[in-house]
Design a protein around this motif. Structure first.
Motif, PDB file in Angstrom:
ATOM      1  N   ALA A 171      -9.047   4.517   1.541  1.00  0.00           N
ATOM      2  CA  ALA A 171      -7.847   3.687   1.692  1.00  0.00           C
ATOM      3  C   ALA A 171      -8.056   2.289   1.103  1.00  0.00           C
ATOM      4  O   ALA A 171      -7.086   1.600   0.768  1.00  0.00           O
ATOM      5  CB  ALA A 171      -7.440   3.594   3.161  1.00  0.00           C
ATOM      6  N   ALA A 172      -9.323   1.876   0.925  1.00  0.00           N
ATOM      7  CA  ALA A 172      -9.605   0.583   0.286  1.00  0.00           C
ATOM      8  C   ALA A 172      -9.055   0.554  -1.141  1.00  0.00           C
ATOM      9  O   ALA A 172      -8.629  -0.502  -1.621  1.00  0.00           O
ATOM     10  CB  ALA A 172     -11.108   0.300   0.293  1.00  0.00           C
ATOM     11  N   TYR A 173      -9.048   1.699  -1.819  1.00  0.00           N
ATOM     12  CA  TYR A 173      -8.491   1.742  -3.171  1.00  0.00           C
ATOM     13  C   TYR A 173      -6.983   1.517  -3.143  1.00  0.00           C
ATOM     14  O   TYR A 173      -6.421   0.920  -4.058  1.00  0.00           O
ATOM     15  CB  TYR A 173      -8.834   3.070  -3.868  1.00  0.00           C
ATOM     16  N   GLY A 174      -6.335   1.970  -2.079  1.00  0.00           N
ATOM     17  CA  GLY A 174      -4.909   1.708  -1.920  1.00  0.00           C
ATOM     18  C   GLY A 174      -4.622   0.228  -1.801  1.00  0.00           C
ATOM     19  O   GLY A 174      -3.661  -0.277  -2.373  1.00  0.00           O
ATOM     20  N   VAL A 175      -5.479  -0.498  -1.078  1.00  0.00           N
ATOM     21  CA  VAL A 175      -5.325  -1.948  -0.947  1.00  0.00           C
ATOM     22  C   VAL A 175      -5.430  -2.606  -2.320  1.00  0.00           C
ATOM     23  O   VAL A 175      -4.633  -3.488  -2.676  1.00  0.00           O
ATOM     24  CB  VAL A 175      -6.367  -2.527   0.038  1.00  0.00           C
ATOM     25  N   TYR A 176      -6.397  -2.166  -3.113  1.00  0.00           N
ATOM     26  CA  TYR A 176      -6.572  -2.690  -4.476  1.00  0.00           C
ATOM     27  C   TYR A 176      -5.338  -2.385  -5.334  1.00  0.00           C
ATOM     28  O   TYR A 176      -4.788  -3.270  -5.997  1.00  0.00           O
ATOM     29  CB  TYR A 176      -7.833  -2.072  -5.105  1.00  0.00           C
ATOM     30  N   LEU A 177      -4.894  -1.131  -5.304  1.00  0.00           N
ATOM     31  CA  LEU A 177      -3.752  -0.734  -6.133  1.00  0.00           C
ATOM     32  C   LEU A 177      -2.452  -1.384  -5.678  1.00  0.00           C
ATOM     33  O   LEU A 177      -1.555  -1.599  -6.492  1.00  0.00           O
ATOM     34  CB  LEU A 177      -3.634   0.789  -6.159  1.00  0.00           C
ATOM     35  N   ASP A 178      -2.372  -1.733  -4.379  1.00  0.00           N
ATOM     36  CA  ASP A 178      -1.203  -2.473  -3.886  1.00  0.00           C
ATOM     37  C   ASP A 178      -1.078  -3.836  -4.559  1.00  0.00           C
ATOM     38  O   ASP A 178       0.019  -4.408  -4.626  1.00  0.00           O
ATOM     39  CB  ASP A 178      -1.276  -2.666  -2.369  1.00  0.00           C
ATOM     40  N   ARG A 179      -2.168  -4.361  -5.062  1.00  0.00           N
ATOM     41  CA  ARG A 179      -2.137  -5.645  -5.782  1.00  0.00           C
ATOM     42  C   ARG A 179      -2.001  -5.455  -7.291  1.00  0.00           C
ATOM     43  O   ARG A 179      -1.379  -6.279  -7.960  1.00  0.00           O
ATOM     44  CB  ARG A 179      -3.429  -6.433  -5.507  1.00  0.00           C
ATOM     45  N   LEU A 180      -2.600  -4.382  -7.844  1.00  0.00           N
ATOM     46  CA  LEU A 180      -2.596  -4.188  -9.301  1.00  0.00           C
ATOM     47  C   LEU A 180      -1.291  -3.578  -9.822  1.00  0.00           C
ATOM     48  O   LEU A 180      -0.710  -4.085 -10.783  1.00  0.00           O
ATOM     49  CB  LEU A 180      -3.778  -3.297  -9.713  1.00  0.00           C
ATOM     50  N   MET A 181      -0.834  -2.519  -9.205  1.00  0.00           N
ATOM     51  CA  MET A 181       0.230  -1.717  -9.805  1.00  0.00           C
ATOM     52  C   MET A 181       1.648  -2.269  -9.706  1.00  0.00           C
ATOM     53  O   MET A 181       2.489  -1.923 -10.550  1.00  0.00           O
ATOM     54  CB  MET A 181       0.170  -0.287  -9.263  1.00  0.00           C
ATOM     55  N   PRO A 182       1.978  -3.135  -8.741  1.00  0.00           N
ATOM     56  CA  PRO A 182       3.340  -3.683  -8.759  1.00  0.00           C
ATOM     57  C   PRO A 182       3.684  -4.421 -10.066  1.00  0.00           C
ATOM     58  O   PRO A 182       4.861  -4.530 -10.409  1.00  0.00           O
ATOM     59  CB  PRO A 182       3.362  -4.615  -7.547  1.00  0.00           C
ATOM     60  N   GLY A 183       2.701  -4.900 -10.783  1.00  0.00           N
ATOM     61  CA  GLY A 183       2.974  -5.514 -12.083  1.00  0.00           C
ATOM     62  C   GLY A 183       3.596  -4.536 -13.056  1.00  0.00           C
ATOM     63  O   GLY A 183       4.404  -4.916 -13.905  1.00  0.00           O
ATOM     64  N   VAL A 184       3.233  -3.270 -12.948  1.00  0.00           N
ATOM     65  CA  VAL A 184       3.807  -2.233 -13.806  1.00  0.00           C
ATOM     66  C   VAL A 184       5.115  -1.724 -13.192  1.00  0.00           C
ATOM     67  O   VAL A 184       6.176  -1.790 -13.823  1.00  0.00           O
ATOM     68  CB  VAL A 184       2.816  -1.057 -14.006  1.00  0.00           C
ATOM     69  N   PHE A 185       5.042  -1.216 -11.974  1.00  0.00           N
ATOM     70  CA  PHE A 185       6.218  -0.578 -11.378  1.00  0.00           C
ATOM     71  C   PHE A 185       7.340  -1.565 -11.083  1.00  0.00           C
ATOM     72  O   PHE A 185       8.514  -1.249 -11.286  1.00  0.00           O
ATOM     73  CB  PHE A 185       5.827   0.194 -10.118  1.00  0.00           C
ATOM     74  N   GLY A 186       6.992  -2.765 -10.639  1.00  0.00           N
ATOM     75  CA  GLY A 186       8.014  -3.774 -10.400  1.00  0.00           C
ATOM     76  C   GLY A 186       8.765  -4.119 -11.670  1.00  0.00           C
ATOM     77  O   GLY A 186       9.990  -4.290 -11.658  1.00  0.00           O
ATOM     78  N   GLY A 187       8.038  -4.220 -12.772  1.00  0.00           N
ATOM     79  CA  GLY A 187       8.667  -4.514 -14.058  1.00  0.00           C
ATOM     80  C   GLY A 187       9.593  -3.402 -14.518  1.00  0.00           C
ATOM     81  O   GLY A 187      10.670  -3.663 -15.083  1.00  0.00           O
ATOM     82  N   LEU A 188       9.170  -2.152 -14.289  1.00  0.00           N
ATOM     83  CA  LEU A 188      10.027  -1.019 -14.665  1.00  0.00           C
ATOM     84  C   LEU A 188      11.307  -1.004 -13.836  1.00  0.00           C
ATOM     85  O   LEU A 188      12.405  -0.806 -14.372  1.00  0.00           O
ATOM     86  CB  LEU A 188       9.262   0.296 -14.493  1.00  0.00           C
ATOM     87  N   ILE A 189      11.166  -1.226 -12.546  1.00  0.00           N
ATOM     88  CA  ILE A 189      12.333  -1.252 -11.662  1.00  0.00           C
ATOM     89  C   ILE A 189      13.271  -2.392 -12.054  1.00  0.00           C
ATOM     90  O   ILE A 189      14.489  -2.216 -12.145  1.00  0.00           O
ATOM     91  CB  ILE A 189      11.891  -1.363 -10.184  1.00  0.00           C
TER      92      ILE A 189
END
Length: 168
Positions: free
Chosen positions: A50-68
């Motif tokens: 689940a620690a990787y989820g914490v990391y990805l919660d910070r990294l991936m919104p830059g991609v998905f937020g931009g697409l949305i």
């Protein structure tokens, strides 16, 4: 240092989306990993993967937020029992089993739909990680598939990663 998020716009191909997203990930993943490493190493001792989820919660919104923000639909409707990390990565839409315990690969998929709801393809998010300790041995990576059906997506992931893997 100010983060440069990718710029997306309607009319982009799935390949263009993947390329823009990868430029952002390559520029940000290591800095963020180093910034969060001590905290997530400690967290891994109790919450494990689940620690990787914490990391990805910070990294991936830059991609998905931009697409949305650009008007793309990036997720299928959620089920009550879905587990989501990184803003839009759903565990039932992922496969894992490539690599060793210290360099495993989980691939998530998101069918990307344009502003009219038409699928333009599938964005694969490949997350290298260790099951032994908190470690991301190399940059997460996006891949583009033109296909958008589940069977074709699974075949596309196997082409990208090689044969094997189990669906979760």
């Amino acid at each position: 240092m100010k983060t440069e998020y990718p710029t997306f716009r309607q009319g982009m191909t799935i390949e263009e989306i993947s390329e823009a997203g990868n430029r952002y990930i390559v520029a940000e993943w290591k800095r963020l990993y180093e910034e969060m490493h001590a905290e997530l190493t400690e967290a891994f001792r109790t919450i494990e993967d689940a620690a990787y989820g914490v990391y990805l919660d910070r990294l991936m919104p830059g991609v998905f937020g931009g697409l949305i923000e650009a008007g793309f639909d990036v997720m299928e409707p959620l089920r009550e029992d879905d587990f989501v990390i990184g803003q839009c990565l759903v565990f039932r839409s992922s496969m894992e089993k490539w690599g060793s315990e210290d360099n495993r690969s989980r691939v998530f998929w998101n069918v990307i739909r344009d502003g009219q709801g038409e699928p333009i393809g599938t964005l694969l998010t490949d997350i290298p990680h260790s099951h032994l300790k908190f470690d991301i041995p190399s940059s997460p990576r996006l891949y583009a598939l033109r296909e958008h059906g589940r069977t074709e997506i699974s075949a596309g992931i196997r082409r990208v990663k090689g044969e094997g893997g189990k669906e979760d």
